[in-house]
Design a protein around this motif. Sequence first.
Motif, PDB file in Angstrom:
ATOM      1  N   PRO B 299       0.816  -1.221   0.000  1.00 34.72           N
ATOM      2  CA  PRO B 299       0.000   0.000   0.000  1.00 34.72           C
ATOM      3  C   PRO B 299       0.847   1.267   0.000  1.00 34.72           C
ATOM      4  O   PRO B 299       0.468   2.265  -0.620  1.00 34.72           O
ATOM      5  CB  PRO B 299      -0.839  -0.109   1.280  1.00 34.72           C
ATOM      6  N   LEU B 300       2.013   1.245   0.676  1.00 37.22           N
ATOM      7  CA  LEU B 300       2.873   2.430   0.680  1.00 37.22           C
ATOM      8  C   LEU B 300       3.394   2.702  -0.731  1.00 37.22           C
ATOM      9  O   LEU B 300       3.467   3.836  -1.186  1.00 37.22           O
ATOM     10  CB  LEU B 300       4.047   2.246   1.650  1.00 37.22           C
ATOM     11  N   ARG B 302       1.913   1.787  -3.508  1.00 34.11           N
ATOM     12  CA  ARG B 302       0.774   2.259  -4.290  1.00 34.11           C
ATOM     13  C   ARG B 302       0.515   3.736  -3.999  1.00 34.11           C
ATOM     14  O   ARG B 302       0.240   4.521  -4.886  1.00 34.11           O
ATOM     15  CB  ARG B 302      -0.491   1.463  -3.921  1.00 34.11           C
ATOM     16  N   LEU B 303       0.625   4.102  -2.719  1.00 35.48           N
ATOM     17  CA  LEU B 303       0.408   5.478  -2.288  1.00 35.48           C
ATOM     18  C   LEU B 303       1.365   6.414  -3.007  1.00 35.48           C
ATOM     19  O   LEU B 303       1.000   7.485  -3.484  1.00 35.48           O
ATOM     20  CB  LEU B 303       0.648   5.542  -0.775  1.00 35.48           C
TER      21      LEU B 303
END
Lengths: 366, 366
Positions: B299-300, B302-303
Amino acid sequence: MRIVLDAMGGDHAPHEPVKGAVRAAKMYGSNVVLVGDEAQIRAELKQYDTRGLNLMVVHAPEQIEMDEHPAQAIRRKSRSSHVIGLKLVQEGVADAFVSAGHSGASMAGALFILGRLPQIERPALATILPSLHDRPMLLLDVGANTDCKPEYLAQFAQMGSIYAERTLGIPTPRIGLLANGEESTKGNRLVQEAHLLLRESNLNFIGNAEPKDLLVNDVCDVVVCDGFVGNLVLKMGEATVSLAAKRGALELRRSFLPRLLLGVAPIAALALQPGPGRWRTLIGAAVGGTGMAGIMLYPLWRLRRVTDYRVYGGAPLLGVKGVVIIAHGRSDAVAVASAIRRAQEAVEVQIVTTISEAVSAGAVTT
Amino acid sequence: MRIVLDAMGGDHAPHEPVKGAVRAAKMYGSNVVLVGDEAQIRAELKQYDTRGLNLMVVHAPEQIEMDEHPAQAIRRKSRSSHVIGLKLVQEGVADAFVSAGHSGASMAGALFILGRLPQIERPALATILPSLHDRPMLLLDVGANTDCKPEYLAQFAQMGSIYAERTLGIPTPRIGLLANGEESTKGNRLVQEAHLLLRESNLNFIGNAEPKDLLVNDVCDVVVCDGFVGNLVLKMGEATVSLAAKRGALELRRSFLPRLLLGVAPIAALALQPGPGRWRTLIGAAVGGTGMAGIMLYPLWRLRRVTDYRVYGGAPLLGVKGVVIIAHGRSDAVAVASAIRRAQEAVEVQIVTTISEAVSAGAVTT
């Protein structure tokens, strides 16, 4: 020293303000005057052991609601916690006023009831920002004045400099002017004219400061801007943090289950293989996974703490005849207690007299 | 359709711009005119297989440096990549100008060489922001005009509305006015007056928009503000991301080793215990740890991708007689290629003619 607390102010009033007052009385030895609906405040106080604490209750039957026009509400609701609380300071019964309620009403009330210091053109709301280095960074004005003249910004710089020196312990604070570029030709007309005034002042003016100088670079201690820009910049910082947190959570939700299965599959395959000590695979996986989660989550948790508005307490309104601290509407007991402590510190260093004398001495002529 | 690319513009010129032009020619079939030092551009081009690609080189012996005054540089350096490139557009040889170089010079050059559209008071720089929902959000002005009148903001709204409709495919875009509160009484004098103008316009005006409405809430598609505020808000978003990333890395570095040891200790104790299959503990721990790291890092990552300025290409300068796209100074080949694609899209939908006609039709009278 007595600190007036607006017990009816904030999203979680009167529960959190009262809890915060008890906390401040216990932790910082504060002497707190709780102003608001007496029955409600006493009911809240009953939940705590308040023996030996300096807590007083003053009844105020009215409250100013969040959707009311600030100045009108102050004029009409003379029995509100805002008006009664500020009058206690004005009459010398108390030394400071703290509220997490309607911030516009707190500012309007401070102006009408306490009044401006002589020679101060406009009071300014100052706030401390989180930064990369662990030093506090003071930004003002963050919402008291939407339209400013260059002279106001020069006075904000002077008040901010004194506040940073006296209450944050920064000798000859470095002053920056918020702009969209370092060069003195950057900024709008207001900023360009304020730049000239600040350069001629006896302050430790370092020039224009960009947003990265507020948060990341350690180049200034106090940054001034008009209240419209300051408020927007503050809200943009909050919105960006909120975007990152929400987006991160969304991505985590989206990817957690498929990835968990991906991780579980080889472990299951390994654990199901015949042979001795197969439980060791599972224990190993559990310990390894938990350890890694701890390693990765801890910095995120620390990050949240560092950007936590609660530890910075409230925002002082500088330039009025009294100490006024405006706390965040979302304040919990911890935030209320640190706003009370901030008020105590400001009273202790006689911030009002100091600002008044410095401005009278004419460091910045307007 | 021909797109002029300032091959000398940006932190990594001419390498990244030339690479970006090759990428755009291959991926989007772009026809690119590279303007700049011919020898340097040809040397860069030799690194790629450019057979069959529509790439042309036009020599420009001068360049505008980042510390030069925009308008003066445009006047003095008539043989710079900025001036020669923009003249190709003005003469109709090319259809759009893209530069990652001195953005002030690009804007000044566009004004002097291409000129404003009739009835447009001030051109505005528009940029797309990352947001929680995956819809593009257009913010303008982000730097072309530091001091604005209410009428300018009303025109920015009109140009932004057309751009969002035509190139982003948003029917009747929802228009917001950047302010520090939702109520129409919020904002400085400029914002309050612009609010009245926008309310009377035939645009789909939803009222004031706060920073959280830019990034988190899905309430508007286009938000207008003056260029000083827009530029500051943009930079504050970048600075906040930078603060979070740097602070996160710092906390991770500080806590990684002690926490790794904490995690390793029980695994080692388990693995060293006598008994069969002890290697399983280690394999289990490795798989579990790696799996958890993947779950948390994805997720990081993707962020980071979502907030990546490169995918949004450049910022269009709306209101001049030609398509001008200003790319980020840090642009790499991917960013340059997407800026070229953005230019193509704007030319395809005839954005210049459309804006000109809509404004002449008098949707907003000034």
